[in-house]
Design a protein around this motif. Structure first.
Motif, short mmCIF file in Angstrom:
data_model
loop_
_atom_site.label_atom_id
_atom_site.label_comp_id
_atom_site.label_asym_id
_atom_site.label_seq_id
_atom_site.Cartn_x
_atom_site.Cartn_y
_atom_site.Cartn_z
N SER A 29 0.86 -1.17 0.00
CA SER A 29 0.00 0.00 0.00
C SER A 29 0.90 1.22 0.00
O SER A 29 1.54 1.53 1.00
N ASP A 30 0.97 1.90 -1.13
CA ASP A 30 1.82 3.07 -1.28
C ASP A 30 0.98 4.33 -1.11
O ASP A 30 -0.18 4.37 -1.51
N GLU A 31 1.57 5.33 -0.52
CA GLU A 31 0.90 6.62 -0.30
C GLU A 31 -0.34 6.50 0.57
O GLU A 31 -1.33 7.19 0.35
N LEU A 32 -0.30 5.60 1.54
CA LEU A 32 -1.44 5.47 2.46
C LEU A 32 -1.67 6.80 3.16
O LEU A 32 -0.75 7.38 3.71
N GLY A 33 -2.88 7.28 3.10
CA GLY A 33 -3.21 8.54 3.71
C GLY A 33 -3.21 9.71 2.75
O GLY A 33 -3.63 10.81 3.09
N PHE A 34 -2.74 9.49 1.52
CA PHE A 34 -2.74 10.56 0.53
C PHE A 34 -4.17 10.99 0.23
O PHE A 34 -4.46 12.17 0.12
N LEU A 35 -5.05 10.01 0.08
CA LEU A 35 -6.47 10.29 -0.08
C LEU A 35 -7.17 9.93 1.22
O LEU A 35 -6.86 8.91 1.83
N PRO A 36 -8.10 10.76 1.66
CA PRO A 36 -8.76 10.47 2.94
C PRO A 36 -9.64 9.23 2.86
O PRO A 36 -10.21 8.92 1.82
N LEU A 37 -9.71 8.51 3.97
CA LEU A 37 -10.59 7.35 4.09
C LEU A 37 -11.70 7.69 5.06
O LEU A 37 -11.45 8.27 6.12
N ASP A 38 -12.91 7.30 4.74
CA ASP A 38 -13.98 7.42 5.72
C ASP A 38 -13.92 6.19 6.63
O ASP A 38 -13.10 5.29 6.43
N GLY A 65 3.47 11.55 9.30
CA GLY A 65 4.16 11.16 10.53
C GLY A 65 3.24 10.34 11.42
O GLY A 65 2.02 10.33 11.25
N LEU A 66 3.84 9.65 12.36
CA LEU A 66 3.04 8.81 13.27
C LEU A 66 2.01 9.61 14.05
O LEU A 66 0.95 9.09 14.39
N SER A 67 2.29 10.87 14.32
CA SER A 67 1.34 11.68 15.08
C SER A 67 0.05 11.92 14.29
O SER A 67 -0.97 12.25 14.88
N ARG A 68 0.08 11.73 12.98
CA ARG A 68 -1.10 11.95 12.15
C ARG A 68 -1.73 10.65 11.68
O ARG A 68 -2.62 10.65 10.84
N ARG A 69 -1.30 9.52 12.23
CA ARG A 69 -1.79 8.23 11.76
C ARG A 69 -3.29 8.06 11.95
O ARG A 69 -3.94 7.36 11.19
N GLY A 70 -3.85 8.68 12.95
CA GLY A 70 -5.29 8.57 13.19
C GLY A 70 -6.11 9.16 12.06
O GLY A 70 -7.21 8.69 11.79
N SER A 71 -5.56 10.15 11.36
CA SER A 71 -6.30 10.75 10.25
C SER A 71 -6.44 9.79 9.07
O SER A 71 -7.34 9.94 8.26
N VAL A 72 -5.58 8.81 8.98
CA VAL A 72 -5.65 7.83 7.89
C VAL A 72 -6.78 6.84 8.14
O VAL A 72 -7.56 6.54 7.25
N PHE A 73 -6.88 6.34 9.35
CA PHE A 73 -7.85 5.29 9.67
C PHE A 73 -9.06 5.80 10.43
O PHE A 73 -9.85 5.01 10.93
N GLY A 74 -9.20 7.08 10.54
CA GLY A 74 -10.38 7.62 11.19
C GLY A 74 -10.20 7.88 12.67
O GLY A 74 -10.81 8.79 13.21
N ASP A 75 -9.38 7.09 13.33
CA ASP A 75 -9.10 7.35 14.74
C ASP A 75 -7.78 6.67 15.12
O ASP A 75 -7.29 5.78 14.43
N ALA A 80 -3.52 2.44 15.51
CA ALA A 80 -2.62 1.70 16.40
C ALA A 80 -2.79 0.20 16.23
O ALA A 80 -1.81 -0.55 16.27
N ALA A 81 -4.02 -0.24 16.02
CA ALA A 81 -4.27 -1.68 15.82
C ALA A 81 -3.62 -2.17 14.54
O ALA A 81 -3.00 -3.24 14.51
N VAL A 82 -3.71 -1.39 13.46
CA VAL A 82 -3.08 -1.78 12.20
C VAL A 82 -1.57 -1.81 12.36
O VAL A 82 -0.90 -2.79 12.01
N ILE A 83 -1.01 -0.75 12.92
CA ILE A 83 0.45 -0.68 13.10
C ILE A 83 0.92 -1.81 14.00
O ILE A 83 1.92 -2.46 13.73
N GLY A 84 0.18 -2.08 15.06
CA GLY A 84 0.55 -3.15 15.98
C GLY A 84 0.59 -4.50 15.30
O GLY A 84 1.50 -5.31 15.53
#
Length: 109
Positions: A29-38, A65-75, A80-84
């Motif tokens: 998965s390249d550019e994850l977070g480039f386009l917003p996900l609902d 950055g990791l501090s913005r990871r919630g914006s990719v998955f909604g929360d 954190a669950a995906v990264i974990g």
């Protein structure tokens, strides 16, 4: 991938589509977070990563950055669950030089 999964769900073949994606030896998965996900898209993507992390190689590239990871998955909890799941049997690389930027600069000079 999210659009593919959504289409499959509408057509009543989500399980089959998820299984087909899951058969890939490498999931990228390249550019994850480039386009917003609902929230729905994030759940579908989470399912793919959660199913794949134990049996397949998974690479996720994102410029966030990791501090913005919630914006990719909604929360933050879902992120954190995906990264974990991904790093449980792998690693996490943070920072570093952009390959695309470095390559573009090399071609200019």
């Amino acid at each position: 991938m999210v659009m593919r999964l959504r289409r499959a769900r509408v057509e009543g073949r989500l399980e089959r589509e998820a299984a087909q994606i899951g058969r890939a030896g490498l999931l990228v998965s390249d550019e994850l977070g480039f386009l917003p996900l609902d929230a729905d898209g994030a759940r579908l993507l989470f399912r793919v990563f959660a199913d794949a992390h134990e049996r397949r190689s998974v690479v996720i590239a994102a410029n966030l950055g990791l501090s913005r990871r919630g914006s990719v998955f909604g929360d933050d909890q879902m992120a954190a669950a995906v990264i974990g799941r991904i790093v449980r049997r792998g690693g996490l690389l943070v920072g570093g030089e952009s390959y695309r930027v470095r390559h573009a600069l090399m071609q200019e000079g």
